[in-house]
Design a protein around this motif. Structure first.
Motif, PDB file in Angstrom:
ATOM      1  N   LEU A  93       2.197   4.629  -7.709  1.00 53.02           N
ATOM      2  CA  LEU A  93       2.273   4.470  -6.257  1.00 53.02           C
ATOM      3  C   LEU A  93       1.170   3.553  -5.751  1.00 53.02           C
ATOM      4  N   LYS A  94      -0.033   3.671  -6.281  1.00 56.25           N
ATOM      5  CA  LYS A  94      -1.144   2.816  -5.865  1.00 56.25           C
ATOM      6  C   LYS A  94      -0.886   1.360  -6.197  1.00 56.25           C
ATOM      7  N   SER A  95      -0.341   1.118  -7.379  1.00 55.36           N
ATOM      8  CA  SER A  95      -0.044  -0.258  -7.777  1.00 55.36           C
ATOM      9  C   SER A  95       1.044  -0.869  -6.900  1.00 55.36           C
ATOM     10  N   LEU A  96       2.035  -0.084  -6.512  1.00 57.35           N
ATOM     11  CA  LEU A  96       3.087  -0.583  -5.619  1.00 57.35           C
ATOM     12  C   LEU A  96       2.518  -0.955  -4.258  1.00 57.35           C
ATOM     13  N   GLN A  97       1.613  -0.110  -3.701  1.00 53.57           N
ATOM     14  CA  GLN A  97       1.008  -0.406  -2.395  1.00 53.57           C
ATOM     15  C   GLN A  97       0.157  -1.666  -2.456  1.00 53.57           C
ATOM     16  N   GLU A  98      -0.565  -1.860  -3.552  1.00 49.48           N
ATOM     17  CA  GLU A  98      -1.386  -3.068  -3.684  1.00 49.48           C
ATOM     18  C   GLU A  98      -0.524  -4.319  -3.777  1.00 49.48           C
ATOM     19  N   LYS A  99       0.652  -4.214  -4.419  1.00 49.25           N
ATOM     20  CA  LYS A  99       1.551  -5.380  -4.509  1.00 49.25           C
ATOM     21  C   LYS A  99       2.141  -5.731  -3.151  1.00 49.25           C
ATOM     22  N   LYS A 100       2.488  -4.703  -2.345  1.00 42.49           N
ATOM     23  CA  LYS A 100       3.119  -4.967  -1.046  1.00 42.49           C
ATOM     24  C   LYS A 100       2.121  -5.497  -0.038  1.00 42.49           C
ATOM     25  N   SER A 101       0.930  -4.935   0.044  1.00 39.78           N
ATOM     26  CA  SER A 101      -0.069  -5.363   1.045  1.00 39.78           C
ATOM     27  C   SER A 101      -1.443  -5.420   0.408  1.00 39.78           C
ATOM     28  N   PRO A 102      -1.726  -6.467  -0.345  1.00 39.43           N
ATOM     29  CA  PRO A 102      -3.032  -6.545  -1.017  1.00 39.43           C
ATOM     30  C   PRO A 102      -4.190  -6.736  -0.062  1.00 39.43           C
TER      31      PRO A 102
END
Length: 402
Positions: A93-102
């Motif tokens: 989940l953390k990696s997905l959030q970083e990809k969407k809004s770094p």
């Protein structure tokens, strides 16, 4: 016969006793027959078979202990697996959030805080828009109007007291005093630190902006709409100046918010005091003494209209007016004579119609009313030419009852 009856009773008693003994015997035999059989190996300590019973219980305890240990080991293994799966899901989940809004990740908390603050301000402004402080509201009758209560730095005047008691609340409750002190200080903050929308010059033409203090507070008004909040109207004035500063604040069940800040110039505002009268020349003489001290010597921006009914006492009223005019060089008065029975409404209407010099503030007054120069300024501050307003009613009551 009596002897025979006694014999029968004795036999009956013995028969009942025998039946009871028989029933008890049968019950005892039943209990002995139905009692649970004891195990041959379950001997009590100190009886034959003691060693065999001890070994049996030790084996039973060991078996139960091994069972619980296996169960605990299994549960620990399941907990470890669940923790590992939870950690893997959190990483995904953390990696997905970083990809969407770094870029937003580093400002996540700040953005959430600003969004909450903006939402709160939007809600508070919506409460102000709904309240009557900005735009008037349509009411079914005059009974739907929420009245204002006035206050100074030391007193609070309550309309609900009416004429039965003195409208001045004294002493002021601590909670109310703290509230009003906070409001006065908030008004000073608005005046001394104006926004661009206030339209104030930075230096007021003197080279340095004039700062106001609590001593410059003149009066204020407040009222509470139960479903919206409390409105405050505050007035400040320098002792050596002619202009008033008017600040409107609103507390929408939250922090105080500024609605309006403006400068009010009342130096050219004239008040037409209209007095209907019939007889009562002594009361009129006392009224003119107060009029001389307040309106002529202090205020100097008034016009007096006297509407007199009948002929009895008319000459004395003319004499009093002419005497005041000679002594003070005051000629801003009008005497309207009517040959009718006294009617206060008719007198006020005729006094208003007698004015032909443009817009003016009209103060409908009785001959028994005592007022001050401060009250006249309050009328100017809280009324507009060409509008019929109920202004400063509580201060009129306080002046009459003082």
């Amino acid at each position: 016969m009596p002897r025979r009856g006694l014999v029968i009773q004795a036999r009956t008693r013995w028969l009942l006793v025998g039946l009871a003994l028989l029933f008890s015997l049968v019950l005892l035999m039943y209990l002995l027959e139905c009692a649970p059989q004891t195990d041959g190996n379950g001997s009590l300590p100190g009886v034959v078979g003691e060693n065999m019973g001890k070994e049996y219980y030790q084996a039973l305890l060991q078996e139960q202990e091994e069972h619980y240990q296996n169960r605990a080991t299994s549960l620990k293994r399941q907990i470890a697996q669940l923790k590992q799966e939870l950690q893997e899901m959190s990483d995904k989940l953390k990696s997905l959030q970083e990809k969407k809004s770094p870029k937003v990740n580093g400002m996540n908390y700040q953005g959430t805080k600003e969004q909450a603050s903006n939402d709160l301000l939007e809600f508070l402004h919506s409460q102000i828009d709904k309240a009557e402080v900005s735009v008037g509201a349509k009411l079914p009758s005059e009974y739907g109007v929420i009245p204002f209560e006035s206050f100074t730095s030391m007193k609070v005047f309550q309309l609900e007291m009416g004429l039965t008691r003195h409208p001045e609340e004294k002493p002021v409750r601590k909670d109310k005093r703290d509230e009003l002190v906070e409001v006065i200080e908030a008004g000073l903050e608005v005046i001394n630190n104006p926004d661009e929308e206030d339209g104030q010059d930075e230096d007021d033409g003197v080279g340095e902006r004039q700062l106001y203090s609590e001593n410059d507070f003149i009066e204020g008004y407040y009222r509470t709409e139960r479903d919206k909040g409390t409105q405050y109207e505050l007035f400040y004035k320098k002792m050596d100046g002619m202009e008033y500063r008017h600040v409107t604040l609103f507390r929408p069940f939250g922090p105080l918010m500024k609605v309006k800040s403006e400068t009010v110039d009342i130096s050219r505002s004239i008040i037409n005091i209209i007095v209907p009268l019939a007889g009562r020349t002594e009361a009129f003489a006392q009224f003119m003494q107060n009029f001389r001290d307040v309106c002529i010597h202090q205020d100097k921006r008034v016009h007096l209209t006297v509407v007199y009914f009948g002929q009895d006492g008319l000459s004395e009223v003319k004499s009093i007016l002419e005497s005041v005019a000679r002594e003070t060089n005051f000629h801003n008065y009008t005497l309207v004579s009517l040959t009718e029975e006294f009617n206060r409404g008719r007198g006020l209407d005729m006094g208003a119609r007698a004015w032909e010099k443009g817009e003016v503030l009209m103060f409908f007054c009785d001959v028994d009313v005592y007022f001050t120069a401060e009250f006249l300024n309050s009328c100017r501050l809280n009324a507009e030419p060409g509008m019929f307003l109920y202004s400063c009613c509580n201060q009129v009551l306080s002046s009459c009852l003082a």
